[in-house]
Design an enzyme around this catalytic site. Structure first.
Site, PDB file in Angstrom:
ATOM      1  N   SER A  79       0.841  -1.191   0.000  1.00  0.00           N
ATOM      2  CA  SER A  79       0.000   0.000   0.000  1.00  0.00           C
ATOM      3  C   SER A  79       0.878   1.244   0.000  1.00  0.00           C
ATOM      4  CB  SER A  79      -0.886  -0.023   1.253  1.00  0.00           C
ATOM      5  OG  SER A  79      -1.197   1.275   1.681  1.00  0.00           O
ATOM      6  N   THR A  80       0.506   2.238  -0.765  1.00  0.00           N
ATOM      7  CA  THR A  80       1.168   3.522  -0.625  1.00  0.00           C
ATOM      8  C   THR A  80       0.103   4.548  -0.315  1.00  0.00           C
ATOM      9  OG1 THR A  80       0.983   4.280  -2.899  1.00  0.00           O
ATOM     10  CG2 THR A  80       2.829   2.879  -2.402  1.00  0.00           C
ATOM     11  N   GLY A  81       0.264   5.166   0.815  1.00  0.00           N
ATOM     12  CA  GLY A  81      -0.711   6.166   1.228  1.00  0.00           C
ATOM     13  C   GLY A  81      -0.052   7.514   1.328  1.00  0.00           C
TER      14      GLY A  81
ATOM     15  N   SER B 219       2.312   6.933   4.582  1.00  0.00           N
ATOM     16  CA  SER B 219       3.198   5.788   4.718  1.00  0.00           C
ATOM     17  C   SER B 219       3.145   4.901   3.488  1.00  0.00           C
ATOM     18  CB  SER B 219       2.783   4.957   5.929  1.00  0.00           C
ATOM     19  OG  SER B 219       1.558   4.316   5.667  1.00  0.00           O
ATOM     20  N   VAL B 220       4.185   4.090   3.371  1.00  0.00           N
ATOM     21  CA  VAL B 220       4.202   3.043   2.363  1.00  0.00           C
ATOM     22  C   VAL B 220       4.407   1.740   3.106  1.00  0.00           C
ATOM     23  CG1 VAL B 220       5.362   2.137   0.329  1.00  0.00           C
ATOM     24  CG2 VAL B 220       5.218   4.580   0.669  1.00  0.00           C
ATOM     25  N   VAL B 221       3.649   0.727   2.755  1.00  0.00           N
ATOM     26  CA  VAL B 221       3.767  -0.548   3.449  1.00  0.00           C
ATOM     27  C   VAL B 221       4.260  -1.614   2.474  1.00  0.00           C
ATOM     28  CG1 VAL B 221       2.547  -2.301   4.785  1.00  0.00           C
ATOM     29  CG2 VAL B 221       1.898   0.099   5.015  1.00  0.00           C
TER      30      VAL B 221
ATOM     31  N   ASP C 230      -8.521   6.681  14.542  1.00  0.00           N
ATOM     32  CA  ASP C 230      -8.749   6.573  13.095  1.00  0.00           C
ATOM     33  C   ASP C 230      -9.420   5.238  12.815  1.00  0.00           C
ATOM     34  OD1 ASP C 230      -8.798   7.236  10.434  1.00  0.00           O
ATOM     35  OD2 ASP C 230      -6.716   6.704  10.047  1.00  0.00           O
TER      36      ASP C 230
HETATM   37  P1  ADP Z   1      -1.952   4.291   6.360  1.00  0.00           P
HETATM   38  O1  ADP Z   1      -1.600   5.330   7.370  1.00  0.00           O
HETATM   39  O2  ADP Z   1      -1.309   4.522   5.033  1.00  0.00           O
HETATM   40  O3  ADP Z   1      -3.439   4.046   6.267  1.00  0.00           O
HETATM   41  P2  ADP Z   1      -1.845   1.607   7.406  1.00  0.00           P
HETATM   42  O4  ADP Z   1      -1.103   1.209   8.627  1.00  0.00           O
HETATM   43  O5  ADP Z   1      -3.336   1.649   7.513  1.00  0.00           O
HETATM   44  O6  ADP Z   1      -1.253   2.973   6.898  1.00  0.00           O
HETATM   45  O7  ADP Z   1      -1.428   0.626   6.269  1.00  0.00           O
HETATM   46  C1  ADP Z   1      -1.895   0.770   4.959  1.00  0.00           C
HETATM   47  C2  ADP Z   1      -2.379  -0.549   4.410  1.00  0.00           C
HETATM   48  O8  ADP Z   1      -1.325  -1.508   4.427  1.00  0.00           O
HETATM   49  C3  ADP Z   1      -3.466  -1.173   5.244  1.00  0.00           C
HETATM   50  O9  ADP Z   1      -4.725  -0.731   4.832  1.00  0.00           O
HETATM   51  C4  ADP Z   1      -3.290  -2.638   5.019  1.00  0.00           C
HETATM   52  O10 ADP Z   1      -3.940  -3.043   3.839  1.00  0.00           O
HETATM   53  C5  ADP Z   1      -1.803  -2.765   4.801  1.00  0.00           C
HETATM   54  N1  ADP Z   1      -1.138  -3.167   6.046  1.00  0.00           N
HETATM   55  C6  ADP Z   1      -0.598  -2.378   6.986  1.00  0.00           C
HETATM   56  N2  ADP Z   1      -0.053  -3.085   7.990  1.00  0.00           N
HETATM   57  C7  ADP Z   1      -0.256  -4.376   7.676  1.00  0.00           C
HETATM   58  C8  ADP Z   1       0.072  -5.625   8.310  1.00  0.00           C
HETATM   59  N3  ADP Z   1       0.727  -5.660   9.473  1.00  0.00           N
HETATM   60  N4  ADP Z   1      -0.291  -6.759   7.691  1.00  0.00           N
HETATM   61  C9  ADP Z   1      -0.943  -6.721   6.518  1.00  0.00           C
HETATM   62  N5  ADP Z   1      -1.276  -5.606   5.879  1.00  0.00           N
HETATM   63  C10 ADP Z   1      -0.948  -4.440   6.431  1.00  0.00           C
HETATM   64 MN    MN Z   2      -4.895   3.022   7.258  1.00  0.00          MN
END
Ligand code: ADP
Ligand code: MN
Length: 495
Positions: free
Chosen positions: A239-241, A244-246, A384
């Site tokens: 995910s890229t928001g 953050s980027v995950v 949130d």
């Molecule tokens: P943001 O601040 O960008 O919303 P998040 O922590 O919600 O950050 O993470 C963004 C997305 O990444 C989440 O909606 C989820 O789909 C994925 N994600 C984040 N952490 C995890 C995790 N521990 N396991 C699986 N997916 C995750």
């Molecule tokens: Mn989120």
């Protein structure tokens, strides 16, 4: 007998004069080409096409390498055409928007991460503009409207010039080609869909590798984790928001003796550009755990505090037994945690999953429970909470994204809680859970307050009054009101 028929062996006789004129033609052609493209633009060699480190074991990789090579050649050709068209002219046009290889490597900014938000940037190709048309030309009975077949046909031919440069339209004008509207429209459709297709390919490529999404310093941090054996491989971006980027990664050997790496990890990289975080100041500025440090810090350190905050909050939740990612390690603005999901596929968000009414009900009661635990045992308000930050995995709800979570005594803590309650209540009521409390009931159930206002405005006013009371109390007595159940709980923040 040969299935393709007897080969035709008649030799073509040809005279010496023919051969010579052929050679002359070739020479002329070469000369002409050299004149047209005096200097060949060097095709930059990327890491993909150098001999030694090319991994040819994967077809996909091979295909991508070929595509990359092709794209580079294409860009070089584009540059040549650009040059040809511009000549010595002072005004020049650029085909830059049509290039295939993204010039990400020319990125000069060192500290700033500058990636795109994939959640809302549907790529839209710029539509070529057509010159505004007057409805008709001429006068009296010589009037020709725009519907005149010949005029219209020529115009259509001319309009083909507006297609993307890679769309070869030939010299229609020179041939005085007249295109019917039908043909033109079909061509236009095709040209646009081609353009969109290449744009899509382009976009995929940009997001295809983990490394490209982060700045060099973050990349180095990630590489170090892989090098240290903590992580096995970083497979890609989940995910890229905005903030953050995950990434997903496979866990490697244990980081320390007492800590076992989860088989799959999520790496949350907090974005180091600041603008998005500015409007989140209120979450952290007034959080007493961070208050003293906040004012003294430079913005980059504040970003790290978000990551830290998420880590601390997750740890609290873990200790209370709330299903959430387990913290693995924190390095600067990079937080590694366990992955919720399996085989690189993240668990779906509650908003994306279709639950049976039975599961929906189960999810609701679990959420209610978690909110209470979060408040009473962790002394936290998510702040949130919504179907976007709840994942459905293993038949239960998991809470994520807690960097902005605050303690209930935060000056706006109860407002945040009320908002959470509204989101949760609405989601489950819409989802058909008849038992779901409304937002006000939920607020009371979670916080233990007993606000009786029966409408939103009054309810909110009482919440704010409570917050104010607590603030005044803190001002006067240096401690929180005892009616906030968390009284006496020492701040967890102590590193
Ligand atoms: P943001 O601040 O960008 O919303 P998040 O922590 O919600 O950050 O993470 C963004 C997305 O990444 C989440 O909606 C989820 O789909 C994925 N994600 C984040 N952490 C995890 C995790 N521990 N396991 C699986 N997916 C995750
Ligand atoms: Mn989120």
């Amino acid at each position: 007998q040969c299935p393709w028929g007897a080969p035709n062996t008649t030799s073509i006789s040809c005279s010496l004069a023919d051969v010579m004129s052929e050679q002359l033609a070739k020479e002329l052609q070469l000369e002409e080409e050299n004149a047209a493209f005096p200097e060949v633009v060097a095709v930059a060699e990327g890491p993909f096409i150098t001999g030694e480190n090319a991994d040819t074991s994967s077809d996909l990789m091979l295909a991508q390498m070929l595509q990359m090579e092709f794209d580079r050649e294409y860009d070089a050709q584009l540059r040549r055409e650009e040059k040809k068209i511009n000549g010595d002219s002072k005004v020049s046009i650029s085909f830059e928007n049509y290039r295939k290889v993204h010039p990400y490597d020319s990125d000069s900014s060192e500290d700033e991460v500058d990636w795109q938000d994939t959640r809302h940037d549907p790529y839209r190709a710029d539509k070529p503009t057509t010159t505004p048309r007057r409805g008709f030309i001429g006068k009296g009975k010589d009037i020709t409207t725009k519907h005149d077949e010949v005029v219209c046909g020529r115009k259509n031919t001319a309009r083909m010039e507006n297609f993307a440069p890679e769309f070869q339209v030939g010299d229609g004008i020179g041939m005085d080609l007249k295109l019917s509207n039908q043909v033109f429209n079909a061509l236009k459709q095709h040209a646009y869909s081609e353009e969109r297709r290449s744009a899509r390919l382009h976009e995929k490529k940009e997001h295809s590798t983990a490394e490209k999404a982060v700045d060099p310093k973050t990349r180095l941090l990630l590489y170090k984790m892989v090098n240290a054996g903590m992580l096995e491989t970083i497979t890609g971006c989940i995910s890229t928001g905005k903030e953050s980027v995950v990434f997903h990664a496979y866990g490697g050997k244990s980081a320390t003796e007492d800590k076992v790496m989860p088989p799959e990890c999520a790496i949350k990289v907090f974005k180091t550009t600041l603008n998005e975080f500015k409007n989140r100041d209120k979450y952290i500025k007034d959080d007493y755990r961070f208050k003293d440090r906040f004012s003294k810090l430079n913005p980059r350190k504040i970003i790290r505090m978000w990551a830290e905050k998420e880590m601390h909050n997750l740890t609290r939740m873990q200790n209370a037994g709330i299903p959430c990612p387990q913290v693995v390690i924190l390095k600067k603005h990079v937080l590694v945690m366990s992955f919720i999901g399996q085989d690189q596929v993240p668990a779906p968000k509650l908003k994306d999953v279709t639950l049976s009414s039975e599961d929906m009900k189960k999810a609701y009661y679990q959420t209610l429970n978690m909110m209470q635990q979060l408040y009473k045992e962790c002394n936290l308000v998510h702040a949130d909470l919504s179907e976007y930050n709840m994942l459905w995995h293993d038949g239960k709800v998991w809470l994520i994204d807690v960097s902005q979570s605050v303690e209930p005594t935060h000056p706006h803590g109860l407002e945040f809680l009320f908002r959470d309650c509204r989101n949760v209540s609405q989601f489950f009521q819409k989802g058909g859970v008849a038992e779901a409390l409304n937002e006000r009931e939920l607020f009371n159930a979670v916080s233990g307050f007993n606000i009786t206002a029966d409408n939103e405005v009054d309810f909110q006013a009482e919440i704010e009054a409570l917050e104010k009371m607590n603030e005044d109390h803190v001002q006067n007595h240096g401690k929180k009101l005892s009616m906030f159940s968390s009284d006496g709980d020492p701040p967890i923040y102590d590193e």
